[in-house]
Motif scaffolding. Sequence first.
Motif, PDB file in Angstrom:
ATOM      1  N   ALA A   1       0.829  -1.206   0.000  1.00 21.40           N
ATOM      2  CA  ALA A   1       0.000   0.000   0.000  1.00 21.40           C
ATOM      3  C   ALA A   1       0.866   1.259   0.000  1.00 21.40           C
ATOM      4  O   ALA A   1       0.601   2.212  -0.748  1.00 21.40           O
TER       5      ALA A   1
ATOM      6  N   THR B   1      -8.209  -5.803   0.996  1.00 23.32           N
ATOM      7  CA  THR B   1      -7.389  -4.904   1.842  1.00 23.32           C
ATOM      8  C   THR B   1      -7.835  -5.025   3.300  1.00 23.32           C
ATOM      9  O   THR B   1      -8.095  -4.034   3.970  1.00 23.32           O
TER      10      THR B   1
ATOM     11  N   LEU C   1      -5.669  -3.043   5.948  1.00 24.19           N
ATOM     12  CA  LEU C   1      -5.825  -1.594   5.808  1.00 24.19           C
ATOM     13  C   LEU C   1      -7.216  -1.148   6.254  1.00 24.19           C
ATOM     14  O   LEU C   1      -7.373  -0.086   6.878  1.00 24.19           O
TER      15      LEU C   1
END
Length: 276
Positions: free
Chosen positions: A209, A256, A259
């Motif tokens: 990321a 993700t 995240l």
Amino acid sequence: MNKYFHELVQDLDNNISELNSELGNTVVFYETVINITLAKLREIKEFVLQKGFLSLEEEIEFFKRMKPLVVSKLIYYNGIYKIEAKRPYGGDKIIKKYLDNELNKLKRFFDNNLEFYKYYRTNSTYLDHKYFVRGNHDIKLSLDTYYFESDQNFSTSHDFKISKIIANDLIQIYIEDQLYTSKRAFKTTISKNLNWTGSKTALTELIYALHAHGVVDSGNIDIKILAKSLEQLFNIDLGDIYHTFFEIRNRKIKRTKFLDSLNESLTKKMDEQNEK
């Protein structure tokens, strides 16, 4: 001359060693050493002016080899005193910048005196009669203004420059040791105190990321180098990050995941603090 001088230098070295044991590498230590070195230098000057030299060779030997041994100590300890007295407060980057600047000062002196460095370090002698005999200076040989302001009964055109070379070599070693010690301490602190306690997959997700968003070196860093840096920072071995990222890409739900959890955790913390 030789016996007197070497006994005096030995006495000076013994005094410095005793002071170091008593005071350590403190500002007070450097101030004291500067003062006792100045006192020894005055003794030497008085001896030379009273006794003189038996030959031209003895005069050259004194100003080329002997006097610089003492004056270099004065320059060295005064140099370290100034470095430590002016050392800024701050983190490793500030200290490193400061010490690097001090190294650059030494390099400028070296660059400005390259020819004389070569002469001295190759043990050349063909200009000794001009460099190291009082009153025999040659204005064409890059004289420092310091020489014209000095007591020419106790100075030649280049004896101070040799003292400066000896001292600068020692100052360089001191600064490089400071940089190395600081760097080693910083790495030791990192390796001891920071450990990644999440999953390897989570850290790999974060690395990709950061790389995709271009926030490390404006995105101009290889993903493997970025991964290695964070492995060292968090004391972890991520293994094959390419394979791990392949598995992340092929997730069916929440690719993700880590995240997203970071976002949820931060949002929750901010909401809780707003309620206080």
